[in-house]
Each structure stands twice: as C-alpha cells, then as structure tokens.
Enzyme design. Sequence first.
Site, PDB file in Angstrom:
ATOM      1  N   CYS A  45       0.832  -1.210   0.000  1.00 62.58           N
ATOM      2  CA  CYS A  45       0.000   0.000   0.000  1.00 62.58           C
ATOM      3  C   CYS A  45       0.864   1.257   0.000  1.00 62.58           C
ATOM      4  O   CYS A  45       0.536   2.254  -0.657  1.00 62.58           O
ATOM      5  CB  CYS A  45      -0.921   0.030   1.218  1.00 62.58           C
ATOM      6  SG  CYS A  45      -2.121  -1.301   1.249  1.00 62.58           S
ATOM      7  N   THR A  46       1.965   1.224   0.734  1.00 65.80           N
ATOM      8  CA  THR A  46       2.855   2.396   0.789  1.00 65.80           C
ATOM      9  C   THR A  46       3.406   2.704  -0.596  1.00 65.80           C
ATOM     10  O   THR A  46       3.415   3.856  -1.043  1.00 65.80           O
ATOM     11  CB  THR A  46       4.004   2.131   1.801  1.00 65.80           C
ATOM     12  OG1 THR A  46       3.421   1.857   3.071  1.00 65.80           O
ATOM     13  CG2 THR A  46       4.939   3.319   1.912  1.00 65.80           C
TER      14      THR A  46
END
Length: 211
Positions: A45-46
């Site tokens: 997600c980052t």
Amino acid sequence: MAIRLGDVAPDFTADTTEGSVNFYDYLGDSWGILFSHPKDFTPVCTTELGGFSARKGDFDKRNTKLIAVSVDSVESHNRWKNDIDEVQGTMLNFPIIGDEDHKVADLYDMIHPNASDTLTVRSVFIVAPDKKVKLTLTYPASVGRNVDEIVRVLDSLQLSAAYPVATPLDWKDGDDVIISPAVSDEDAKEKFPKGFKKVKDYLRFTPQPNK
Ligand code: BEZ
C-alpha cells in the site's frame, strides 16, 4: 450487492485526510478513481499510494480525480502519510478516506470475506462524469496495482466515450483503434476522415481520432 459496470456509483460523505468529503461534490464534472487499500503501514500500500501521488499529473491531464479508501482512521492515515513521503519521495496529494466503520467499503463491496473478514481487497472503480461506473478491477492484497495500466484504461474509456470506437489487445495511447461494428462503412468514411483498414466486415482499424 456488487457494483457492476453501468451502475450509478453510490454517493457518500466521509472523513478523509483532507476533511469531510462528499464523493459527488469532490468529483464535480471530472472522471474519478476510487481505490481501496487493505491497511495502513503495510508495504504494498505504501508503494501504491506514493506511486499514484507521483503520477497525479497524468490524472490531472485526463481530468480525473483520485480518492483512496482504507479501513484505518484518518489519524492513522495522517501518520502514515509521512512514511509515504519518505519512502516514495512524494507527498500524498489526494484524500484517503478513514473508513473505520466500513461504510464506503460495504457500499462498494470492497470486503471479500473469503479473502479477509476485516480488510478490503484492492478495488478500483473508474467513474465517468455522469457518475456511472465504467471500470472495476479487483486485486488481492498481495498484488500491487499498475499505474500505467490504469492510465491506459482511462485513455481507452475516455476515447470510447467521445467516439464510436473500441481499443484492441494491448492498445496504448496513439495506436490504431477499432471502429464500432454499429457504424456502417458509409458513416465510417464521414466519421473517420483519416480512413480505415477493413480486415473483416466486423474488424476495421482507423488511426486514433483525437491525435
Ligand atoms: C500490503 O500492502 O503490503 C499488504 C496489506 C495487507 C495485507 C498484505 C499486504
């Protein structure tokens, strides 16, 4: 119920990293991309949020607004933003919804219980200015999305919204497109003045009309 192509995208108002946002007001007359992230402070997600932020110019050029959703709190998203900035070298430049009560996740059927009871899958919804859903994608948590692919489908959707065309296998912006079978050869001559190549009665290629 699952959201299907052609459905009206459900509206909502939610707390985000940019304050309270009403989805329809946020989109205005633009195209929109609503996409979910399973969890804050997670590796894939980052990279995704940083990657989409870095490509914001490509979405701006296409009159398209981004909004992300994750089932963690806005306060958590705000702390995570600093990591995204540090790791990806870009500041997050679109809102992330704090969907702790799963309001948006449930509205868009983003939780698939046989994958996870609590986390969203990686959903993508592309919404046209008429608020109709034009594309849905679903990835598992382990697979990060591809910004080039999302920009590519956006180009295709915007092209077929403006002209009676479809795009073939592996098409990318600038390649020849397919004339809709609903257009007669006679009409095609008028609508596509650059001409067309007829491979079969139902398969006619023409140069991309907006180039
Ligand atoms: C990730 O973004 O890396 C991730 C999130 C939830 C589950 C697995 C991976």
